[in-house]
Design a protein around this motif. Structure first.
Motif, PDB file in Angstrom:
ATOM      1  N   ALA A  85       0.836  -1.208   0.000  1.00 10.61           N
ATOM      2  CA  ALA A  85       0.000   0.000   0.000  1.00 10.61           C
ATOM      3  C   ALA A  85       0.872   1.261   0.000  1.00 10.61           C
ATOM      4  N   GLU A  86       2.090   1.145   0.474  1.00 12.89           N
ATOM      5  CA  GLU A  86       3.006   2.292   0.555  1.00 12.89           C
ATOM      6  C   GLU A  86       4.066   2.249  -0.548  1.00 12.89           C
ATOM      7  N   ARG A  87       3.873   1.388  -1.540  1.00 16.40           N
ATOM      8  CA  ARG A  87       4.915   1.167  -2.549  1.00 16.40           C
ATOM      9  C   ARG A  87       5.380   2.473  -3.207  1.00 16.40           C
ATOM     10  N   GLU A  88       4.447   3.301  -3.648  1.00 13.05           N
ATOM     11  CA  GLU A  88       4.850   4.522  -4.376  1.00 13.05           C
ATOM     12  C   GLU A  88       5.501   5.534  -3.429  1.00 13.05           C
ATOM     13  N   GLU A  89       4.996   5.585  -2.189  1.00 17.32           N
ATOM     14  CA  GLU A  89       5.620   6.445  -1.174  1.00 17.32           C
ATOM     15  C   GLU A  89       7.064   5.994  -0.928  1.00 17.32           C
ATOM     16  N   LEU A  90       7.241   4.686  -0.793  1.00 20.61           N
ATOM     17  CA  LEU A  90       8.572   4.111  -0.550  1.00 20.61           C
ATOM     18  C   LEU A  90       9.504   4.437  -1.715  1.00 20.61           C
ATOM     19  N   ARG A  91       8.984   4.291  -2.924  1.00 22.09           N
ATOM     20  CA  ARG A  91       9.781   4.554  -4.123  1.00 22.09           C
ATOM     21  C   ARG A  91      10.296   6.006  -4.121  1.00 22.09           C
ATOM     22  N   GLU A  92       9.353   6.935  -3.891  1.00 21.44           N
ATOM     23  CA  GLU A  92       9.743   8.354  -3.958  1.00 21.44           C
ATOM     24  C   GLU A  92      10.724   8.705  -2.835  1.00 21.44           C
ATOM     25  N   GLN A  93      10.456   8.182  -1.649  1.00 20.96           N
ATOM     26  CA  GLN A  93      11.360   8.474  -0.522  1.00 20.96           C
ATOM     27  C   GLN A  93      12.755   7.915  -0.789  1.00 20.96           C
ATOM     28  N   LEU A  94      12.792   6.723  -1.350  1.00 18.84           N
ATOM     29  CA  LEU A  94      14.092   6.079  -1.553  1.00 18.84           C
ATOM     30  C   LEU A  94      14.921   6.820  -2.601  1.00 18.84           C
ATOM     31  N   ILE A  95      14.268   7.260  -3.681  1.00 18.36           N
ATOM     32  CA  ILE A  95      15.002   8.019  -4.705  1.00 18.36           C
ATOM     33  C   ILE A  95      15.587   9.284  -4.062  1.00 18.36           C
ATOM     34  N   LEU A  96      14.794   9.909  -3.200  1.00 19.78           N
ATOM     35  CA  LEU A  96      15.260  11.145  -2.554  1.00 19.78           C
ATOM     36  C   LEU A  96      16.430  10.892  -1.603  1.00 19.78           C
ATOM     37  N   GLU A  97      16.336   9.863  -0.771  1.00 22.48           N
ATOM     38  CA  GLU A  97      17.371   9.719   0.266  1.00 22.48           C
ATOM     39  C   GLU A  97      18.597   8.931  -0.207  1.00 22.48           C
ATOM     40  N   ALA A  98      18.406   7.988  -1.149  1.00 21.87           N
ATOM     41  CA  ALA A  98      19.535   7.163  -1.600  1.00 21.87           C
ATOM     42  C   ALA A  98      20.141   7.676  -2.902  1.00 21.87           C
ATOM     43  N   GLY A  99      19.403   8.529  -3.627  1.00 20.74           N
ATOM     44  CA  GLY A  99      19.898   8.995  -4.923  1.00 20.74           C
ATOM     45  C   GLY A  99      19.923   7.877  -5.953  1.00 20.74           C
ATOM     46  N   CYS A 100      19.125   6.832  -5.725  1.00 15.54           N
ATOM     47  CA  CYS A 100      19.131   5.711  -6.674  1.00 15.54           C
ATOM     48  C   CYS A 100      18.276   6.075  -7.883  1.00 15.54           C
ATOM     49  N   PRO A 101      18.685   5.664  -9.077  1.00 19.91           N
ATOM     50  CA  PRO A 101      17.907   6.000 -10.264  1.00 19.91           C
ATOM     51  C   PRO A 101      16.485   5.440 -10.179  1.00 19.91           C
ATOM     52  N   ARG A 102      15.535   6.227 -10.647  1.00 23.33           N
ATOM     53  CA  ARG A 102      14.133   5.788 -10.646  1.00 23.33           C
ATOM     54  C   ARG A 102      14.006   4.410 -11.297  1.00 23.33           C
ATOM     55  N   MET A 103      14.750   4.232 -12.399  1.00 23.39           N
ATOM     56  CA  MET A 103      14.687   2.956 -13.124  1.00 23.39           C
ATOM     57  C   MET A 103      14.972   1.769 -12.182  1.00 23.39           C
ATOM     58  N   SER A 104      15.943   1.948 -11.280  1.00 21.35           N
ATOM     59  CA  SER A 104      16.342   0.831 -10.420  1.00 21.35           C
ATOM     60  C   SER A 104      15.279   0.493  -9.376  1.00 21.35           C
ATOM     61  N   THR A 105      14.359   1.436  -9.124  1.00 16.56           N
ATOM     62  CA  THR A 105      13.312   1.137  -8.129  1.00 16.56           C
ATOM     63  C   THR A 105      12.266   0.181  -8.699  1.00 16.56           C
ATOM     64  N   TYR A 106      12.205   0.079 -10.053  1.00 15.04           N
ATOM     65  CA  TYR A 106      11.291  -0.912 -10.645  1.00 15.04           C
ATOM     66  C   TYR A 106      11.940  -2.293 -10.666  1.00 15.04           C
ATOM     67  N   GLY A 107      13.166  -2.370 -10.211  1.00 17.69           N
ATOM     68  CA  GLY A 107      13.896  -3.631 -10.113  1.00 17.69           C
ATOM     69  C   GLY A 107      14.371  -3.847  -8.692  1.00 17.69           C
ATOM     70  N   PRO A 108      15.705  -3.944  -8.502  1.00 20.20           N
ATOM     71  CA  PRO A 108      16.227  -4.399  -7.206  1.00 20.20           C
ATOM     72  C   PRO A 108      16.026  -3.442  -6.033  1.00 20.20           C
ATOM     73  N   GLN A 109      15.805  -2.151  -6.311  1.00 19.41           N
ATOM     74  CA  GLN A 109      15.693  -1.243  -5.157  1.00 19.41           C
ATOM     75  C   GLN A 109      14.347  -1.335  -4.440  1.00 19.41           C
ATOM     76  N   VAL A 110      13.250  -1.554  -5.179  1.00 24.61           N
ATOM     77  CA  VAL A 110      11.937  -1.583  -4.517  1.00 24.61           C
ATOM     78  C   VAL A 110      11.062  -2.762  -4.985  1.00 24.61           C
ATOM     79  N   ASP A 111      10.808  -2.838  -6.287  1.00 23.51           N
ATOM     80  CA  ASP A 111       9.773  -3.779  -6.732  1.00 23.51           C
ATOM     81  C   ASP A 111      10.163  -5.240  -6.555  1.00 23.51           C
ATOM     82  N   TRP A 112      11.412  -5.592  -6.794  1.00 23.60           N
ATOM     83  CA  TRP A 112      11.802  -7.005  -6.604  1.00 23.60           C
ATOM     84  C   TRP A 112      11.707  -7.401  -5.141  1.00 23.60           C
ATOM     85  N   PRO A 113      12.287  -6.623  -4.219  1.00 30.35           N
ATOM     86  CA  PRO A 113      12.125  -7.030  -2.818  1.00 30.35           C
ATOM     87  C   PRO A 113      10.668  -7.052  -2.360  1.00 30.35           C
ATOM     88  N   LEU A 114       9.843  -6.144  -2.902  1.00 29.21           N
ATOM     89  CA  LEU A 114       8.426  -6.177  -2.507  1.00 29.21           C
ATOM     90  C   LEU A 114       7.710  -7.391  -3.097  1.00 29.21           C
TER      91      LEU A 114
END
Ligand code: NAD
Length: 490
Positions: A85-114
């Motif tokens: 339920a917080e997936r998009e919130e998590l994605r945006e927060q993570l890009i902001l604090e980790a500086g990880c590319p948005r593209m990577s959040t659809y893979g190993p940074q967010v979506d794969w672990p979820l």
């Protein structure tokens, strides 16, 4: 660079409550792409950490958490739903604090672990052989005995996490430790605290976890994490981070003979065999720039046959000059900034050392002039690298690739294995030869011709000074368990 609106949680989660630090202190969370403060988070003290440890100890010793599998499964399923339920919130927060590319959040940074990191151990709760029936044996007086082996939770787990893949590493540790019946204190890196506090909020507001079973303590001070390693009330430390810190954790934990799981650094080699398709194989060198080189398992040394060296160097130089990097919000970049000013300076220091030791800078090597703000480092390729140079031996954790020539397969294996590390590696060439070479590499995760040797059901970890134990997979799950041998007269 714009910042989307987010709703971060600044409080820690201790003993079932979302709480401020005892002394009310907070510290700043900084966006590495803009160098701007994006918010605050509770700055926990050693005293806050001790409170969390006491809560986890109490929950383990005084509740039925460690034996109530049904409750554990339900809580993990609720955690999964809550995080989704917080997936998009998590994605945006993570890009902001980790500086990880948005593209990577659809893979190993967010979506794969979820996708799997909670579901996999939650499923194992039903499938795992918690009790193994052994053949009857003989007792002390020669009488027949029934014999069993029981697998039981270890106790209180301190989960200490780095900033490079925080969601992936956190869920890999926390879900396995909880599924096996342990209680947990999560200590995120000071650079990326929000994903952990968000998880705390999800658990607090959306799940039935009993108080103390799961705790989150944030702090700007690394030594608050050390409280976990010295406390006699903590049974196991599950750590991912630098080899230096891993050694210190082992040393501090030795006083109470703590179990330690350590996932540490790497200096992995990609070997391109002379029968590989070089156009495709050389593309894998770009992996060294993925998330600005801030991943432990990347191939940061590339080994090519000496008679293909010049042509490979030219191709790689052109590839590195065209790496899409910059604003991590942008959907096409594969590389944002490194996480902090300290890390940027560390990477630039290694680059200077490479030049001083005689390696040749083919491209990159500095701060990009078109990105005046943010802790960016140019995609950097070193050629004429000898494996004895510092840049070929130490983990840089920046977008730096070392190109090293070899004479034949034996030489390639020798160079790849000539490292204090043994985390991962890649071999590219005709399948049979690549398989044969792979068998000779001392590394925990090997990719042949681009295969993915990682995943929630695959053990992640390394040989030699890359660590002890494995994250994920059945091997990871069992690490959070003790073994009890039991017998009684038939
Ligand atoms: P680190 O090892 O210092 O920190 C990782 C985590 O350990 C953080 O949560 C930190 O607060 C905590 N920590 C630090 N000192 C501690 C102590 N004495 N006791 C208990 N916990 C402690 O890593 P870093 O400073 O974030 O990064 C430095 C280098 O580590 C990087 O340049 C890179 O080479 C390496 N690194 C490796 C990985 C990996 O996945 N293998 C991940 C991140 C960083």
């Amino acid at each position: 660079m714009s910042n989307p609106t987010v709703h971060p949680e600044h409080r820690m989660y201790i003993d079932g409550q979302l709480v401020e630090a005892e002394d009310g202190k907070t510290f700043a969370n900084i966006n590495p792409a803009t160098e701007e403060k994006i918010g605050e988070v509770a700055d926990g003290s050693n005293s806050d950490m001790r409170r969390a440890i006491d809560a986890a100890r109490h929950a383990f010793d005084e509740t039925d958490w460690s034996t109530n599998r049904e409750l554990r499964k339900r809580c993990l399923e609720q955690m999964q739903e809550g995080l989704e339920a917080e997936r998009e919130e998590l994605r945006e927060q993570l890009i902001l604090e980790a500086g990880c590319p948005r593209m990577s959040t659809y893979g190993p940074q967010v979506d794969w672990p979820l996708e799997g990191h909670i579901r996999y151990p939650a499923k194992l709760i039903d499938e795992f052989p918690w009790e193994i029936e052994m053949p009857d044996g003989l007792g002390n007086q020669g009488e027949p005995n029934r014999r069993r082996i029981w697998k039981e939770a270890i106790g209180v787990v301190g989960a200490i996490v780095p900033w490079n893949y925080p969601v992936e590493v956190t869920l890999g540790k926390v879900a396995q430790a909880l599924a096996t019946g342990n209680t947990v204190i999560l200590k995120p890196a000071p650079d990326t605290p929000w994903n952990a506090t968000l998880l705390g909020r999800v658990v607090a507001e959306r799940t039935d976890f009993p108080p103390g079973v799961f705790n989150v303590v944030t702090s700007a001070d690394h030594l608050v994490g050390e409280e976990l390693t010295i406390s006699p009330k903590v049974d196991l430390i599950s750590f991912t981070g630098s080899t230096v810190t891993g050694k210190r954790i082992m040393e501090k934990g030795a006083a109470t003979l703590k179990r330690v799981f350590l996932e540490l650094g790497g200096k992995s080699a990609t070997i391109i065999l002379d029968d590989a398709d070089f156009d495709t194989a050389l593309l894998s060198g770009l992996g060294a720039c993925y998330h600005a080189g801030q991943a432990c398992a990347l191939g940061t040394r590339m080994l090519v046959p000496s008679d293909r060296y010049e042509a490979s160097a030219a191709t790689l130089t052109s590839l590195f000059e065209n790496v899409p990097y910059g604003d991590p919000q942008s959907p096409e970049v594969i590389m944002g900034p490194v996480v902090s000013e300290k890390q940027r300076d560390r990477v630039l220091g290694y680059i200077e050392k490479g030049k001083a030791e005689g390696a040749e800078l083919a491209t990159g090597g500095g701060r990009p002039t078109h990105l005046p703000k943010g802790w960016f480092v140019e995609p950097t390729l070193f050629v004429n690298v000898d494996n004895s140079m510092t840049i070929a031996r130490e983990e840089i954790f920046g977008p730096v690739l070392c190109l090293i020539p070899y004479e034949n397969d034996d030489d390639a294996v020798r160079i790849a294995n000539d490292s204090q590390y043994g985390l991962a590696g890649n071999v590219i060439g005709s399948p049979d030869r690549a398989l044969a070479v792979t068998r000779r590499i001392r590394g925990g995760m090997m990719s042949i011709n681009g295969g993915a040797a990682h995943g929630v059901d695959m053990p992640f970890g390394g040989y030699k000074q890359s660590g002890i134990g494995r994250q994920n997979g059945l091997q990871g799950f069992e690490q959070y368990l003790e073994t009890k041998a039991v017998a009684w007269p038939a």
